[in-house]
Write an enzyme that holds these catalytic residues in place. Structure first.
Site, short mmCIF file in Angstrom:
data_model
loop_
_atom_site.label_atom_id
_atom_site.label_comp_id
_atom_site.label_asym_id
_atom_site.label_seq_id
_atom_site.Cartn_x
_atom_site.Cartn_y
_atom_site.Cartn_z
N ILE A 10 20.55 19.33 42.73
CA ILE A 10 19.77 18.13 43.09
C ILE A 10 20.20 17.58 44.46
O ILE A 10 19.45 16.84 45.09
CB ILE A 10 19.92 17.05 41.99
CG1 ILE A 10 18.78 16.01 42.11
CG2 ILE A 10 21.29 16.37 42.03
CD1 ILE A 10 18.69 15.05 40.94
N GLN A 84 23.67 29.40 47.04
CA GLN A 84 24.13 29.55 48.43
C GLN A 84 22.85 29.97 49.14
O GLN A 84 22.42 31.13 49.03
CB GLN A 84 25.24 30.59 48.51
CG GLN A 84 25.94 30.70 49.85
CD GLN A 84 25.02 30.98 51.01
OE1 GLN A 84 24.55 30.05 51.70
NE2 GLN A 84 24.71 32.23 51.26
N SER A 126 12.32 33.43 46.63
CA SER A 126 12.20 33.24 48.08
C SER A 126 11.36 34.33 48.73
O SER A 126 11.43 35.51 48.32
CB SER A 126 13.60 33.25 48.70
OG SER A 126 13.52 33.45 50.09
N GLU A 128 12.05 35.70 51.30
CA GLU A 128 12.97 36.69 51.88
C GLU A 128 12.96 37.99 51.06
O GLU A 128 13.29 39.05 51.57
CB GLU A 128 14.39 36.13 51.95
CG GLU A 128 14.58 35.04 53.00
CD GLU A 128 14.62 35.58 54.42
OE1 GLU A 128 15.12 36.69 54.62
OE2 GLU A 128 14.14 34.88 55.33
N TYR A 150 21.34 37.66 50.47
CA TYR A 150 20.61 36.52 49.88
C TYR A 150 19.33 37.00 49.22
O TYR A 150 19.02 36.67 48.08
CB TYR A 150 20.31 35.50 50.98
CG TYR A 150 19.34 34.40 50.57
CD1 TYR A 150 19.77 33.29 49.83
CD2 TYR A 150 17.99 34.46 50.92
CE1 TYR A 150 18.88 32.29 49.45
CE2 TYR A 150 17.10 33.47 50.55
CZ TYR A 150 17.54 32.38 49.82
OH TYR A 150 16.65 31.40 49.44
N ASN A 179 9.50 29.60 53.91
CA ASN A 179 10.35 28.57 54.54
C ASN A 179 9.67 27.20 54.48
O ASN A 179 8.49 27.10 54.79
CB ASN A 179 10.59 28.89 56.02
CG ASN A 179 11.42 30.13 56.21
OD1 ASN A 179 11.08 31.19 55.72
ND2 ASN A 179 12.53 29.98 56.92
N GLY A 212 19.51 32.80 68.61
CA GLY A 212 19.43 34.26 68.51
C GLY A 212 18.03 34.74 68.90
O GLY A 212 17.46 34.28 69.88
N GLU A 282 17.61 41.72 60.23
CA GLU A 282 16.72 40.56 60.30
C GLU A 282 15.35 40.87 59.72
O GLU A 282 14.90 42.03 59.73
CB GLU A 282 16.59 40.13 61.78
CG GLU A 282 15.76 38.91 62.06
CD GLU A 282 16.27 37.64 61.36
OE1 GLU A 282 15.91 37.43 60.19
OE2 GLU A 282 17.02 36.87 62.01
P1 NDP Z 1 19.96 23.61 49.71
O1 NDP Z 1 20.95 24.54 50.31
O2 NDP Z 1 19.62 22.36 50.46
O3 NDP Z 1 20.48 23.15 48.26
C1 NDP Z 1 21.00 24.08 47.33
C2 NDP Z 1 22.12 23.42 46.55
O4 NDP Z 1 22.77 24.45 45.78
C3 NDP Z 1 23.22 22.82 47.39
O5 NDP Z 1 22.95 21.45 47.64
C4 NDP Z 1 24.48 23.00 46.54
O6 NDP Z 1 24.74 21.80 45.83
C5 NDP Z 1 24.10 24.05 45.50
N1 NDP Z 1 24.96 25.24 45.48
C6 NDP Z 1 25.29 25.90 44.36
N2 NDP Z 1 26.09 26.95 44.63
C7 NDP Z 1 26.27 26.96 45.95
C8 NDP Z 1 27.04 27.77 46.81
N3 NDP Z 1 27.74 28.81 46.36
N4 NDP Z 1 27.01 27.48 48.13
C9 NDP Z 1 26.28 26.45 48.60
N5 NDP Z 1 25.54 25.61 47.81
C10 NDP Z 1 25.55 25.88 46.48
O7 NDP Z 1 18.63 24.43 49.38
P2 NDP Z 1 17.10 23.93 49.40
O8 NDP Z 1 17.00 22.64 48.70
O9 NDP Z 1 16.56 24.11 50.76
O10 NDP Z 1 16.44 25.08 48.51
C11 NDP Z 1 16.38 24.97 47.08
C12 NDP Z 1 16.30 26.36 46.50
O11 NDP Z 1 15.13 27.02 47.00
C13 NDP Z 1 17.47 27.27 46.84
O12 NDP Z 1 17.71 28.11 45.72
C14 NDP Z 1 16.95 28.11 48.00
O13 NDP Z 1 17.61 29.35 48.07
C15 NDP Z 1 15.49 28.25 47.62
N6 NDP Z 1 14.57 28.46 48.73
C16 NDP Z 1 14.56 27.58 49.77
C17 NDP Z 1 13.67 27.77 50.82
C18 NDP Z 1 13.63 26.81 51.97
O14 NDP Z 1 12.96 27.12 52.97
N7 NDP Z 1 14.25 25.65 51.88
C19 NDP Z 1 12.73 28.89 50.83
C20 NDP Z 1 12.77 29.69 49.63
C21 NDP Z 1 13.67 29.47 48.64
P3 NDP Z 1 26.23 21.26 45.52
O15 NDP Z 1 27.08 21.52 46.74
O16 NDP Z 1 25.98 19.80 45.29
O17 NDP Z 1 26.67 21.98 44.31
#
Ligand code: NDP
Length: 329
Positions: A10, A84, A126, A128, A150, A179, A212, A282
């Site tokens: 969250i 992550q 995702s 990706e 990832y 994205n 990059g 990439e």
């Molecule tokens: P964020 O990185 O902003 O948030 C993800 C949260 O996951 C973090 O706030 C962190 O919360 C928690 N977390 C749990 N394990 C880990 C770890 N090992 N390392 C780092 N953080 C961790 O992501 P978004 O809100 O942008 O995205 C939400 C989801 O959607 C993610 O799963 C992302 O991969 C996916 N996604 C996002 C896209 C985008 O463009 N934004 C596109 C496609 C998919 P805490 O530190 O509080 O535990």
């Protein structure tokens, strides 16, 4: 019965917008961070929902801890956003990335199955996973060709969701999101790095921006709209996966140019090439096709590039202005 949502992750960008959406819909909203005592929750604060949600320290990679969280909350809907989430960092920390996405999702599915929870699960897949989309917009039938650790972790989690849906009849689905950006995006991500550095250059506090490969092409959307799609997916009678995208392709150079132009600057005078941030493998070109989401969810993207880049610059200027007058963060 009250709708009770549990958002894993969250504290991230999407978590804050989703919490805001669900609170406004009358949900009792619970959310997790790996450590609620140290997480800043800036996004929840900025969306004015920090005091309206129930926070729990939970780590999806810890099965016992996860079971305890699910028993405490007894959610009707779960949103698995925790990860992550940096593609770049996943090359440096592949194991942490795999664990936080693939193992974590498997733990969640196993916990739901063993507890026999009557819950609906949304999983954050995702774009990706597609790798390069060969200039043909990717939809739900497009083959995955993941490039990064990832993307490979997300593909594993995606297939686990499908396996448990088909094998055990769980209500579990994935949103394959392209994205999506917002002012709540972490500066680790290139779009936010470009916006913040360009504004600092305009204000005279920085002089150069290191980037990059600017030729990569992405499909950029707006996070507050994308969390609406997540919620809509869980309101369907049957669980299904959906691609969520704008369908509009723009290069990183387009994004950079738009940001600097908004500030009245020529990007070429400030940007240096940094080979250190080029990824080992990439994705050159990726764009999505959300026709299924339009047909079944009634969802389509409203904000696209270049409006997104312009809005991010304007919001960053506002944020910096508020900070300099001491009226906000
Ligand atoms: P964020 O990185 O902003 O948030 C993800 C949260 O996951 C973090 O706030 C962190 O919360 C928690 N977390 C749990 N394990 C880990 C770890 N090992 N390392 C780092 N953080 C961790 O992501 P978004 O809100 O942008 O995205 C939400 C989801 O959607 C993610 O799963 C992302 O991969 C996916 N996604 C996002 C896209 C985008 O463009 N934004 C596109 C496609 C998919 P805490 O530190 O509080 O535990």
């Amino acid at each position: 019965m009250t709708d009770r949502a549990l958002i894993f992750g969250i504290g991230g960008q999407d978590g804050a917008y989703l919490a805001h959406l669900l609170v406004n819909k009358g949900y009792e909203v619970h959310g997790t961070s790996r450590d609620v005592d140290v997480a800043p929750f800036d996004g929840l604060r900025q969306m004015s929902v920090l005091d309206k949600v129930h926070l729990h320290s939970a780590n999806l990679t810890d099965y016992g801890n996860l079971i305890q969280t699910l028993r405490t909350v007894e959610p009707t809907e779960i949103y698995n956003l925790s990860a992550q989430s940096s593609v770049g960092l996943s090359f440096d920390q592949p194991i942490e990335t795999l664990n936080s996405i693939a193992s974590a999702t498997l733990n969640l599915l196993e916990a739901i199955r063993f507890l026999d929870l009557p819950v609906r699960l949304y999983n954050a897949s995702s774009s990706e996973m597609f790798g390069d989309t060969a200039k043909q917009p990717a939809d739900e039938t497009t083959t995955f060709q993941p490039h990064s650790p990832y993307a490979i972790a997300k593909a594993a989690a995606h297939w686990l969701i499908e396996s448990y849906r088909k094998g055990y009849g769980l209500y579990a689905c994935s949103g394959i999101l392209f994205n999506h950006e917002s002012p709540l995006r972490n500066e680790r991500f290139v779009t936010q790095k470009i916006v913040r550095t360009a504004v600092s250059i305009k204000l005279g506090t920085e002089t150069r921006l290191k980037l990059g490969d600017l030729s990569i092409v992405r499909d950029w959307g707006w996070s507050p709209e994308y969390v609406e799609a997540m919620w809509l997916m869980l309101q369907q009678a049957e669980p299904e996966d959906f691609v969520i995208a704008t369908g509009k392709a723009a290069s990183l150079e387009d994004f950079t140019r738009t940001v600097f132009e908004r500030l009245g600057l020529d990007w070429k005078a400030y940007v240096d090439f940094d080979p250190g941030v080029v990824r080992p493998y990439e994705v050159d070109y990726t764009v999505g096709n959300s026709r299924k989401a339009l047909q079944k969810l009634g969802w389509s993207a409203r904000l696209t590039m270049p409006e997104i880049a312009i809005r991010l610059v304007d919001m960053e200027l506002e944020r910096v202005g508020r900070r300099s007058t001491g009226t906000g963060n």
